[in-house]
Write an enzyme that holds these catalytic residues in place. Structure first.
Site, PDB file in Angstrom:
ATOM      1  CD  GLU A 230      -3.672   6.314   2.887  1.00 14.15           C
ATOM      2  OE1 GLU A 230      -4.171   5.205   3.470  1.00 14.15           O
ATOM      3  OE2 GLU A 230      -2.712   6.661   3.652  1.00 14.15           O
TER       4      GLU A 230
ATOM      5  CD  GLU B 203      -1.268   0.673   6.845  1.00  8.42           C
ATOM      6  OE1 GLU B 203      -1.696  -0.136   6.235  1.00  8.42           O
ATOM      7  OE2 GLU B 203      -1.479   2.046   6.872  1.00  8.42           O
TER       8      GLU B 203
ATOM      9  CG  ASP C 182      -0.248  -0.127   2.566  1.00  8.91           C
ATOM     10  OD1 ASP C 182       0.719  -0.652   2.513  1.00  8.91           O
ATOM     11  OD2 ASP C 182      -0.605   0.466   3.395  1.00  8.91           O
TER      12      ASP C 182
END
Length: 869
Positions: free
Chosen positions: A735, A454, A448
């Site tokens: 994002e 993450e 991502d």
């Protein structure tokens, strides 16, 4: 005429890779003939082809996209293969390449070893010396729990980094094979490893999920072959010698601390006298922490580019490097500090008020600390990577030389295949932003984001971007590896698909966080997209059971809830980060009913599995899935539509999904299209979609007669839009639509990545609609395509070049006043059907008047000219 791009299982001359169901492919280039008359594939154990093991003979049916010889392969064997092609005009060409098998199912002689000091989590170096009378053809077969670097006699046999990559470790450990023959010599030799935490021992996930295992280690066999005899030269065991690593601390999110005073001179060379060496400790990985070892699927991760910075002084007095591009990799610098001096850098994606900023990285410390031993030389991290544009220096002199710093851009080594240029510089920047987003996030898994805590293989992001990714780069092998991990994880989750692949260890332990719509449907969408793009039936066959397992799980959920043909249970991210949930603007989930999206994707997954069954000749399955699909569509209509065709879910995304997935009868489509257009116009000619709606919105508009509105959305410069972020200096895709506010202020720190490629999926529309190159499911692998550009609006020209699996396509259109010129190049063995925009009844093709309808082109270059109607 010549042969190019010879690949085995979509890898160029692979060594030690998984070659189950061997698939060979190649491209015929530079040929005036439209097609091949016949081809021949030969496989041998020697370069001269005097020891043949397979010969297809001259055949007219050999598929250059995927030829499967059905050969039983021998472990640890190099094969040579030759393809010879004769064109219909008599021209000939031949090419030779290699592939080399790994251990396949051979048992391992080597043991897992780790450091004898500490609790098994300490970074370490380990070595083994051995003597050779003569140098045989030698391979080092390696596996690791952690990241390793390998050296033989002081040199590395590979330019790969971050080995062995990020995998579903609990289900399978990938082994790598290296040809170390050129590094060996008669007499004493030394093989050595530097081992660190990497993904395996780091606590992955923003909620501190915990590591896959507590003990890092390495396993290696050195095997030589001479005059047909196979010899085990060395294998990891307690006779190997270990010493502490100069790396004091390292993890994926933390970064790395390195003390050069702990370096061991000559650690990987024979006769090393320095260091405190102790026998390694053999161990068995704790239960559930490591699966069996198998041959690698991963394409190599390599340094791909190098960027140099501008040195800036911020208003806060900081020394900051600006590499002018948000990227993934690390900084390599020249250490000039005296012994005992410690310097440090931190990384960030943006500046705020001109000063260094890293708050959006959340708990990821993303730093590097180095304590000097007084030597001048190159310095870089070993076991981590960073997502960054800016680097803040601490402990350096007031003035630094920018030539001392280099950003090494790293990602999986995938051939670039797509280029697109328009007359609009901002759109060109947007295209590059999506490409850089792919570079930054295609690091062994499609992540991502590459910077915060993450860096995970989120399935939803991977699914919506897959079409764009396969235009930009040759992603067949990359996604094959990802889908292999997915297969392994589905076995854990009873056919379900975790939100990220690989799954986090905490999710595996609890069997939760899985099977959300659009995310888990990656199990069907990605395989069918790959089949459409690459035409490899072997790849589809491998994934077909996983597609069935996912659809089977959906059917069980449906049956458990009444068997109505709906997916109306469970948690769903749905239209993530959409802008239309005005009732609860703080939520990340858009206004589109999650169960509407879930049922739409239920239908989509069944549809793609049905198509896969038909393509593979599984006719009974195809009939059963067709029956299920019909039931789902009927239930979807009954639940969400009136008899007159009004959609009960009044959002842009709902209308776009129903149209794009063809979930409604033809009689409903005009109303849905007009309602979608009205909703966009009522919203100020702006989108309000999120991760589910955005990738398909412009495609739906273009494919349903409203390309002008699709162009308006692309070219819009106010928030929300793609060019809004370009105007604010973005060099990758954000994002959020408003990751930065109008004044450049970071809008949010809890979840705000500046390198998140999902919205970069607009690029697929640019390839398919703006330029007009469209693959066809019925003839996968771009063997037959449609070239159908949108009517030219707002652009003077568009240029596309795509290195497809059958060769290079070019589509270029130019508008001068009303005069329209479309130039197309169709590769060898391919055909194209052309649909001309706003064309009169007759147009000029290569200077001759022809009908503007039902135009079919064969191999070669073709030019259309006419005045737009």
């Amino acid at each position: 005429m010549h042969i190019t791009k010879m690949k085995a299982n979509h890898l160029t001359a692979p060594v030690g890779c998984n070659l189950d169901n061997l698939s060979l492919s190649w491209i015929v280039a530079s040929c005036d003939a439209p097609a091949a008359r016949y081809a021949r594939v030969e496989i041998a154990l020697d370069r001269a082809f005097k020891r043949p093991v397979y010969d297809s003979g001259k055949r007219t049916d050999l598929d250059s996209l995927s030829f499967r010889p059905g050969l039983a392969l021998i472990p640890r064997t190099r094969y040579f293969w030759r393809v010879s092609v004769t064109a219909v005009n008599g021209a000939t060409a031949a090419g030779v390449s290699t592939f080399e098998t790994g251990k396949i199912n051979e048992p391992w002689t080597a043991a897992w070893i780790t450091a004898p000091f500490g609790d098994g989590s300490d970074h370490f170096i380990v070595r083994k010396s051995f003597t050779l009378d003569r140098v045989p053809d030698t391979r080092a077969i390696c596996a690791a729990l952690g990241i390793f670097e390998i050296e033989v006699n002081g040199r590395s046999p590979t330019d790969e980094v971050l080995l062995p990559g990020y995998h579903s470790y609990t289900r399978q450990i990938q082994a790598q094979t290296f040809d170390i023959t050129p590094l060996l010599r008669p007499g004493e030799n030394t093989i050595a490893f530097h081992v660190g935490w990497g993904w395996y021992r780091s606590s992955m996930g923003w909620g501190a999920s915990g590591p896959f295992g507590s003990t890092i280690g390495v396993r290696c066999e050195v095997r030589g072959r001479q005059r047909g005899a196979d010899t085990l030269i060395a294998a990891t065991d307690a006779t190997w010698l270990c010493a502490p690593s100069p790396v004091l601390k390292s993890s994926i999110y933390y970064g790395e601390d390195y003390d050069a005073r702990r370096e061991v001179a000559g650690w990987s060379t024979p006769g090393c006298a320095a260091g405190n060496w102790k026998p390694a400790r053999e161990f068995t990985p704790e239960g559930g922490a490591a699966g069996p070892i198998g041959d690698r699927f991963s394409p190599p991760i390599r340094i791909q580019e190098t960027l140099v910075p501008e040195v800036i002084k911020t208003p806060a007095g900081e020394t900051v490097l600006d590499f002018k591009q948000n990227l993934t990799g690390w900084v390599e610098t020249v250490n000039r500090a005296p012994a005992g001096h410690t310097w440090r850098f931190q990384v960030g994606e943006i500046l705020q008020q001109g000063n260094f900023y890293r708050d959006n990285l959340r708990s990821a410390e993303a730093q590097y600390t180095y304590t000097s031993n007084g030597s001048v030389g190159a310095v870089r991290p070993h076991f981590t990577f960073y997502g960054f544009r800016y680097v803040k220096l601490e402990g350096f002199p007031e003035t630094v030389d920018p030539a001392d710093f280099k950003a090494r851009v790293i990602h999986s080594d995938l051939d670039r295949t797509g280029w697109l240029e328009t007359s609009n510089p901002k759109v060109n920047r947007l295209f590059l932003n999506a490409l850089w987003g792919q570079k930054g996030n295609f690091l062994d898994v499609p992540t991502d984001c590459p910077q915060r805590d993450e860096r995970l293989g989120w399935t939803g992001d991977a699914q919506v971007f897959c079409g764009t990714a396969c235009f930009n780069m040759d992603c067949a092998a990359f996604y094959s590896k990802y889908l292999n991990d997915m297969i392994l994880e589905q076995a854990v989750f009873d056919g379900g698909v975790p939100h990220t692949v690989p799954a986090l260890m905490a999710w595996i332990a609890k069997r939760d966080n899985h099977s959300a719509c659009a995310w888990a449907d990656a199990a069907t969408v990605i395989p069918w997209t790959l089949h459409t793009c690459y035409g490899d039936a072997a790849m589809l066959r491998r994934q077909y059971p996983a597609m069935q397992a996912w659809v089977g799980r959906l059917k069980r959920l449906d049956d458990e809830n009444g068997g109505h043909g709906l997916w109306n249970t469970g948690f769903h991210f749905a239209d993530w980060l959409a802008l239309d949930n005005y009732r609860d603007p703080k939520t990340c989930i858009g206004a589109t009913d999650p169960y509407f999206i879930a049922t739409a994707y239920y239908a989509r997954s069944v549809e793609f599995t049905m198509k896969a069954a038909a393509a593979l000749g599984e006719s009974k399955d195809a009939v059963a899935y067709a029956k299920l699909l019909k039931k789902i569509k009927a239930a979807f209509l009954a639940e969400y539509f009136t008899a007159a065709g009004r959609c009960a879910v009044d959002t842009q995304t709902a209308h776009a999904l129903a149209l794009h997935f063809e979930l409604v009868p033809a009689s409903f489509r005009p109303r849905l299209v007009s309602t979608l257009v009205k909703k966009i116009k009522d919203n100020g000619n702006a989108l309000a979609t999120g991760f589910v709606g955005t990738p398909i919105l412009c495609r739906v508009l273009s494919d349903n007669g409203h390309s002008e509105l699709a162009h308006e959305l692309l070219l819009r410069e106010k928030y929300p839009s793609w060019l809004y972020e370009v105007n604010l200096g973005a060099t990758t895709i954000w994002e959020r639509w408003n990751s930065l506010l109008d004044d450049g202020t970071c809008s949010d720190t809890t979840m705000n990545s500046m390198n998140h490629y999902a919205y970069g999926s607009i690029v697929e529309w640019m390839y398919r609609n703006l330029a007009g190159l469209r693959p066809l499911e019925a003839t996968p692998g771009f063997r037959h395509v449609s070239i159908s550009p949108d009517a030219p609006r707002s652009f003077d020209f568009v240029k596309l070049r795509y290195a497809s699996p059958v060769g290079e396509y070019r589509v270029e259109w130019k508008l001068t006043g009303r005069r329209y010129r479309l130039a197309c190049t169709v590769p060898f063995g391919a055909t194209a059907e052309v649909v001309l925009p706003a064309a009169p009844a007759k147009v000029k093709l290569n200077g001759k008047l022809v009908s503007s309808t039902r135009i079919k082109l064969r191999t070669g270059s073709h030019t259309f000219t006419y005045l737009l109607t």
